[in-house]
Enzyme design. Structure first.
Site, PDB file in Angstrom:
ATOM      1  N   HIS A   6       7.796  -6.143   3.301  1.00  0.00           N
ATOM      2  CA  HIS A   6       8.719  -6.272   4.432  1.00  0.00           C
ATOM      3  C   HIS A   6       8.209  -5.432   5.607  1.00  0.00           C
ATOM      4  O   HIS A   6       8.420  -4.230   5.674  1.00  0.00           O
ATOM      5  CB  HIS A   6      10.110  -5.817   4.019  1.00  0.00           C
ATOM      6  CG  HIS A   6      11.204  -6.296   4.922  1.00  0.00           C
ATOM      7  ND1 HIS A   6      10.964  -6.838   6.169  1.00  0.00           N
ATOM      8  CD2 HIS A   6      12.565  -6.310   4.769  1.00  0.00           C
ATOM      9  CE1 HIS A   6      12.117  -7.164   6.733  1.00  0.00           C
ATOM     10  NE2 HIS A   6      13.096  -6.857   5.897  1.00  0.00           N
ATOM     11  N   GLY A   7       7.546  -6.110   6.530  1.00  0.00           N
ATOM     12  CA  GLY A   7       7.038  -5.444   7.731  1.00  0.00           C
ATOM     13  C   GLY A   7       7.837  -5.800   8.961  1.00  0.00           C
ATOM     14  O   GLY A   7       7.333  -5.684  10.088  1.00  0.00           O
ATOM     15  N   ALA A   8       9.099  -6.214   8.757  1.00  0.00           N
ATOM     16  CA  ALA A   8       9.920  -6.734   9.854  1.00  0.00           C
ATOM     17  C   ALA A   8      11.230  -5.969   9.972  1.00  0.00           C
ATOM     18  O   ALA A   8      11.506  -5.019   9.242  1.00  0.00           O
ATOM     19  CB  ALA A   8      10.189  -8.230   9.605  1.00  0.00           C
ATOM     20  N   ASN A   9      12.035  -6.387  10.953  1.00  0.00           N
ATOM     21  CA  ASN A   9      13.458  -6.019  11.067  1.00  0.00           C
ATOM     22  C   ASN A   9      13.740  -4.523  11.180  1.00  0.00           C
ATOM     23  O   ASN A   9      14.828  -4.066  10.843  1.00  0.00           O
ATOM     24  CB  ASN A   9      14.257  -6.591   9.886  1.00  0.00           C
ATOM     25  CG  ASN A   9      14.269  -8.105   9.879  1.00  0.00           C
ATOM     26  OD1 ASN A   9      13.629  -8.742  10.716  1.00  0.00           O
ATOM     27  ND2 ASN A   9      14.971  -8.693   8.929  1.00  0.00           N
ATOM     28  N   TYR A  44      12.377  -1.840   9.606  1.00  0.00           N
ATOM     29  CA  TYR A  44      12.239  -0.964   8.453  1.00  0.00           C
ATOM     30  C   TYR A  44      10.882  -0.233   8.512  1.00  0.00           C
ATOM     31  O   TYR A  44      10.195  -0.283   9.516  1.00  0.00           O
ATOM     32  CB  TYR A  44      12.486  -1.746   7.174  1.00  0.00           C
ATOM     33  CG  TYR A  44      13.864  -2.368   7.170  1.00  0.00           C
ATOM     34  CD1 TYR A  44      15.003  -1.558   7.211  1.00  0.00           C
ATOM     35  CD2 TYR A  44      14.053  -3.744   7.233  1.00  0.00           C
ATOM     36  CE1 TYR A  44      16.282  -2.101   7.270  1.00  0.00           C
ATOM     37  CE2 TYR A  44      15.331  -4.298   7.284  1.00  0.00           C
ATOM     38  CZ  TYR A  44      16.434  -3.471   7.312  1.00  0.00           C
ATOM     39  OH  TYR A  44      17.700  -4.003   7.391  1.00  0.00           O
ATOM     40  N   PRO A  73      14.536 -13.799   2.378  1.00  0.00           N
ATOM     41  CA  PRO A  73      15.090 -12.571   1.798  1.00  0.00           C
ATOM     42  C   PRO A  73      16.356 -12.148   2.534  1.00  0.00           C
ATOM     43  O   PRO A  73      16.382 -12.115   3.769  1.00  0.00           O
ATOM     44  CB  PRO A  73      13.967 -11.546   2.002  1.00  0.00           C
ATOM     45  CG  PRO A  73      13.163 -12.084   3.139  1.00  0.00           C
ATOM     46  CD  PRO A  73      13.248 -13.572   3.051  1.00  0.00           C
ATOM     47  N   MET A  74      17.404 -11.834   1.774  1.00  0.00           N
ATOM     48  CA  MET A  74      18.686 -11.430   2.358  1.00  0.00           C
ATOM     49  C   MET A  74      19.322 -10.344   1.519  1.00  0.00           C
ATOM     50  O   MET A  74      19.552 -10.531   0.317  1.00  0.00           O
ATOM     51  CB  MET A  74      19.654 -12.628   2.432  1.00  0.00           C
ATOM     52  CG  MET A  74      19.258 -13.701   3.426  1.00  0.00           C
ATOM     53  SD  MET A  74      20.362 -15.119   3.307  1.00  0.00           S
ATOM     54  CE  MET A  74      19.811 -15.830   1.745  1.00  0.00           C
ATOM     55  N   THR A  75      19.609  -9.206   2.137  1.00  0.00           N
ATOM     56  CA  THR A  75      20.329  -8.139   1.449  1.00  0.00           C
ATOM     57  C   THR A  75      21.724  -8.625   1.080  1.00  0.00           C
ATOM     58  O   THR A  75      22.440  -9.173   1.913  1.00  0.00           O
ATOM     59  CB  THR A  75      20.432  -6.894   2.354  1.00  0.00           C
ATOM     60  OG1 THR A  75      19.117  -6.380   2.561  1.00  0.00           O
ATOM     61  CG2 THR A  75      21.303  -5.821   1.726  1.00  0.00           C
ATOM     62  N   ASN A 121      17.689  -2.923  14.525  1.00  0.00           N
ATOM     63  CA  ASN A 121      17.592  -1.534  14.066  1.00  0.00           C
ATOM     64  C   ASN A 121      16.932  -0.616  15.088  1.00  0.00           C
ATOM     65  O   ASN A 121      16.273   0.373  14.729  1.00  0.00           O
ATOM     66  CB  ASN A 121      16.863  -1.447  12.718  1.00  0.00           C
ATOM     67  CG  ASN A 121      17.759  -1.820  11.548  1.00  0.00           C
ATOM     68  OD1 ASN A 121      18.942  -1.506  11.529  1.00  0.00           O
ATOM     69  ND2 ASN A 121      17.192  -2.503  10.556  1.00  0.00           N
ATOM     70  N   GLY A 157      19.653 -24.799  12.202  1.00  0.00           N
ATOM     71  CA  GLY A 157      20.503 -25.885  12.631  1.00  0.00           C
ATOM     72  C   GLY A 157      21.491 -26.285  11.563  1.00  0.00           C
ATOM     73  O   GLY A 157      21.306 -25.988  10.391  1.00  0.00           O
ATOM     74  N   GLY A 161      17.926 -18.652   5.571  1.00  0.00           N
ATOM     75  CA  GLY A 161      18.748 -17.546   5.142  1.00  0.00           C
ATOM     76  C   GLY A 161      20.166 -17.973   4.836  1.00  0.00           C
ATOM     77  O   GLY A 161      20.466 -18.446   3.736  1.00  0.00           O
ATOM     78  N   GLN A 205      10.642  -9.173  -2.584  1.00  0.00           N
ATOM     79  CA  GLN A 205      10.354  -8.528  -1.304  1.00  0.00           C
ATOM     80  C   GLN A 205      10.469  -7.016  -1.471  1.00  0.00           C
ATOM     81  O   GLN A 205      11.527  -6.500  -1.835  1.00  0.00           O
ATOM     82  CB  GLN A 205      11.308  -8.979  -0.190  1.00  0.00           C
ATOM     83  CG  GLN A 205      10.828  -8.449   1.159  1.00  0.00           C
ATOM     84  CD  GLN A 205      11.853  -8.549   2.264  1.00  0.00           C
ATOM     85  OE1 GLN A 205      12.895  -7.909   2.196  1.00  0.00           O
ATOM     86  NE2 GLN A 205      11.568  -9.345   3.279  1.00  0.00           N
TER      87      GLN A 205
END
Length: 355
Positions: free
Chosen positions: A174-177, A179, A23-25, A234, A291, A312, A98
């Site tokens: 989304h339980g990461a990053n 938020y 997932p990428m904004t 964040n 990589g 990503g 997501q």
């Protein structure tokens, strides 16, 4: 030996390979948080992924964290996503939405009706957010009440139902990053002393309740969860994530979820391996550094660390990434200046090998 190019069963479907679009904004949504024809093209170009996981999609108006991001909380938004899912499925792909509530990451200028960002505690994020009015300091968020927390859990479940109505194969929470779900997990953003904060068991409660509510609404086999233990993004501080995340996985493991998606943030893989051992369902890993050619990354599949690997920026720049990985390249270089906002440039104009 299982390889990244072998098929796998997920959510009742046979995936053609074990390569996922992370997932990428991209901040290219249209009016009212709907997606556009460009979005249809973008995801369809990447339908050779075993699994597409969309950009973060807000479950409510107050859940929006960035300019021009899409939602799944209005009829118009649901209808616009149907064009994406129909096109991806026609191309042979599988796609999860997501669901991302940004929590304190956001700004009132992005929100309607005088809303302000919400969070478990009134702790502002450090730094600034880019908006269409220029950079803005993060504001002190509104501390959610108990009733508001329960309503937010319900918003996730409603958005998940909307995702299925829009034709998605499932959802990733989304339980990461840094938020909202992550804000409840982290001790520096969750200062509560009620049933939603304080002890580790209380801090994982919101994540567990969201997962259970969504699984009850659409089925656990269509529900995934993404986490990033120890991720400082964040303004999150998690100095000792091991016991908290093992406790979280212990709570969700019996539910039979579609998958657990771990974003690695250090080169130390011990916690990833521990969670892999603990979680019996499909296990997805987003490696720390992608990589240039992929084979080193694929060791997470070869060595049994993960069942799928998500890419990503490499997938952003290479719409036919599975074919390129199989051929050993060549690979397009991502243009970082076009990651967020804009038009087709840096979005749908990256060439495929046969283009």
């Amino acid at each position: 030996m299982t390889t990244v190019f072998d098929p796998i069963d997920l959510a009742g479907a046979r995936l053609s390979n074990r390569i996922a679009l992370a997932p990428m904004t991209r901040s290219r949504a249209g009016e009212g948080g709907t997606v556009t024809d460009l979005t249809v093209t973008y995801y369809t170009q990447r339908a050779s992924a075993g699994l597409i996981i969309t950009e973060g999609v807000q479950p409510s108006a107050v859940g929006q964290g960035y300019p021009s991001t899409p939602g799944l909380h209005t009829a118009e938004q649901v209808a616009s996503w149907r064009k994406v899912t129909d096109s991806v499925h026609a191309a042979g792909g599988r796609i999860f939405a997501q669901i991302m509530h940004a929590g304190r990451i956001g700004h009132p200028v992005l929100l309607p009706d005088g809303l302000i960002p919400v969070a478990p505690s009134p702790v502002a994020a450090p730094g600034q957010l880019y908006t269409h009015e220029g950079p803005k300091d993060f504001v002190e968020p509104h501390e959610l009440t108990g009733d508001e927390i329960r309503a937010t859990v319900a918003d996730f479940a409603t958005a998940a139902r909307n995702a299925i109505d829009a034709g998605f194969d499932g959802v990733e929470l989304h339980g990461a990053n840094g938020y909202l779900i992550h804000q409840f997990l982290a001790p520096n953003t969750n200062l509560r002393t009620d049933e939603w904060g304080g002890s580790e068991q209380a801090r994982i409660r919101f994540a567990v309740e969201v997962v259970k509510a969504v699984a009850a609404e659409i089925g656990p086999e269509r529900t995934g969860l993404r986490i990033s233990p120890g991720n400082p993004y964040n303004g999150i501080e998690e100095p000792a994530p091991d016991s908290l995340y093992t406790a979280l996985v212990a709570e969700i493991e019996p539910l039979g979820l579609a998958y657990l998606h771990v974003k690695e943030v250090t080169e130390i893989r011990a916690l990833t391996l521990a969670l892999r051992k603990q979680f019996s369902g499909p296990f997805v890993v987003n490696v720390l550094t992608e990589g240039p050619t992929g084979p080193e990354d694929h060791k997470v599949i070869d060595d049994g660390v993960a069942d799928l690997i998500s890419y990503g920026a490499l997938f952003l720049a290479n719409p036919d990434l599975p074919a390129r990985l199989k051929a050993g390249g060549p690979f397009n270089t991502p243009d970082t200046s076009t990651f967020f906002g804009g038009d087709a440039k840096g979005y749908t104009d990256y060439p495929a090998l046969d283009g």
